[in-house]
Write an enzyme that holds these catalytic residues in place. Structure first.
Site, PDB file in Angstrom:
ATOM      1  CB  SER B  52       1.589   4.721   7.348  1.00  0.00           C
ATOM      2  OG  SER B  52       0.470   4.046   7.879  1.00  0.00           O
ATOM      3  CD  GLU B  53       1.742  -1.064   8.670  1.00  0.00           C
ATOM      4  OE1 GLU B  53       2.352  -0.016   8.959  1.00  0.00           O
ATOM      5  OE2 GLU B  53       1.184  -1.794   9.522  1.00  0.00           O
ATOM      6  CG  ASN B  54      -1.855   2.749   5.212  1.00  0.00           C
ATOM      7  OD1 ASN B  54      -0.975   2.950   6.050  1.00  0.00           O
ATOM      8  ND2 ASN B  54      -2.735   3.668   4.898  1.00  0.00           N
ATOM      9  CB  SER B  94       4.284  -0.146   1.387  1.00  0.00           C
ATOM     10  OG  SER B  94       4.364   0.172   2.739  1.00  0.00           O
TER      11      SER B  94
END
Lengths: 216, 214
Positions: B52-54, B94
């Protein structure tokens, strides 16, 4: 002794942020958002701010027209209502960046670099108004660092040397912004007695100018 | 493999299961907001690591009621969990992972995909404001981009097109599209049919405006 000052309140921590300042604001949505520091800025009714953050949910600042410009990757969604209203009225402007480009522009500023090159956005309108350069037959966008006067971040635990540990996915932009402005202010849920284990620190106190313990 | 029943379009659940079966078990996969979320559960069940890019590697299923943690959210800002072996990372790390070639697959939604793999999925033409989020970074950086979408827009137009009319997210990146009607791959001139749902024919899709290879 580090130079980190431990302050009594969020209001004390942001007391010198002037009108027209550019501030980096950590968080992804509500996770890791420094809401006490932002709330303290709003109480002072600081105006003309440029706010750099992943999202645009700075409702406390929009309520009195404190923001001149938002730099972000995602200015829509349920928490952006206040921003969309001031944008619609022409009272604030938007600079939109892909999330990875946004965070790297912040990181390179903190790293003392002159920017970076990326292929993200090439061939799309996201590349408009950006300088391009060709290297070894590949097109890149030239991305400049984002210069801010203050960074406001949220961490979980700190020690008396200003060392920080973030909680879970609240690390996000906080860990990057914490090295990217001349004055870095951290709100934390806890300041431990003594010192944190050096092996488990996410941001060294060498980056933190002001620390304040808050109630959430 | 065949999925769904003989004479029906695929359900979202069936599409998610099919996507999960096409993913190698050792891939790192980012699952986008919206329709691609149908793949989360079947991918979790197969033990595939999700990004998840966060800042989460090892994204797990939604928490049970009462177990939500405001510091564990996914890129759509919904409550999430983390699986054993997962890790939290900062946003710069990320996106280094994404651009640097460590992400095997990005599953994304789409407004349009063109025959040469151009992707439009962030702003509808004519709308002033939209969020790009991590979409451009993911579309450019992931080793593969697969799309999960309905084949037709609300107005009946094919989302698979010769040339995108909405603003692009990235050029020439889409490798495969999963829809309720079938699975397609852009080949530069048109879309190749990989599989069709029960009762769907290429002739019918071509009549409805989907540019398919002969």
């Amino acid at each position: 002794m580090t130079k980190t000052q431990i302050l009594a309140s969020a209001a004390d921590a942001v007391a010198d942020i002037p009108n027209g300042a550019t501030i980096l604001c950590g968080g992804f949505g509500g996770a890791g958002y420094p809401r006490n520091l932002i709330g303290a800025l709003a109480s002072r009714k600081v105006t003309g701010l440029t706010v750099v953050a992943n999202n645009a949910g700075h409702e406390a600042l929009f309520r009195y027209g404190g923001v001149r410009k938002v730099v972000c990757s995602y200015p829509v969604g349920p928490t952006s209502k206040g921003f969309l209203e001031v944008l619609e009225r022409g009272e604030a402007e938007l600079e939109l960046e892909p999330q990875g480009t946004l965070v790297e522009r912040i990181r390179t500023q903190g790293a003392g670099l002159g920017g970076f090159l990326t292929q993200v956005g090439i061939g799309t309108e996201l590349a408009e108004n950006k300088q391009k350069i060709e290297i070894d037959g590949k097109q890149y966008l030239i991305c400049k660092p984002i210069e801010a006067q203050y960074a406001l971040v949220k961490a979980w635990k700190a020690d008396h040397a200003g060392n920080l540990v973030y909680r879970h996915a609240a690390r996000n932009f906080n860990a990057v912004m914490a090295s990217a402005a001349p004055i870095v202010i951290a709100e934390v849920s806890e300041i431990v007695d003594g010192y944190l284990d050096p092996d488990y620190i996410h941001t060294s106190g060498a980056f933190i100018d002001r620390l304040v313990m808050v109630n959430n | 493999m065949t999925i769904g029943s003989e004479n029906a379009l695929w359900t979202m659940k069936e599409i998610g299961s099919r996507v999960a079966l096409d993913v190698e078990s050792d891939w790192l996969v980012n699952v986008g907001i919206g329709m691609p979320q149908v793949a989360v559960e079947p991918l979790n069940e197969r033990g595939v690591m999700l990004h998840s890019e966060n800042g989460i590697i090892g994204l797990g299923p939604s928490p049970s009621p009462g177990n939500e943690d405001p510091d564990v959210i996914d890129a759509g800002k919904g409550f999430a969990t983390v699986v054993a072996g997962g890790a939290f990372i900062d946003s710069a790390t990320s996106f280094s992972l994404i651009r640097g070639g460590r992400l095997d697959l990005a599953l994304m939604g789409a407004y349009e995909v063109s025959v040469n793999g151009d992707l439009a999925n962030w702003r509808l033409a004519g709308r002033k404001i939209a969020g790009i989020g991590g979409a451009a970074d993911l579309a450019h950086g992931a080793r593969r981009v697969w799309i999960i979408t309905s084949l037709f827009a609300n107005d009946g137009a094919s989302k698979l097109v010769q040339q995108c009319s909405h603003p692009l997210t990235a050029k020439g990146v889409v490798k495969r599209i999963y829809t309720e009607q079938g699975i397609f791959e852009p080949d530069g001139a048109a879309f190749k049919v990989v599989a069709l749902a029960g009762g769907v024919t290429a002739t019918e899709l071509a009549i409805r405006g989907v540019p398919l290879t002969d």
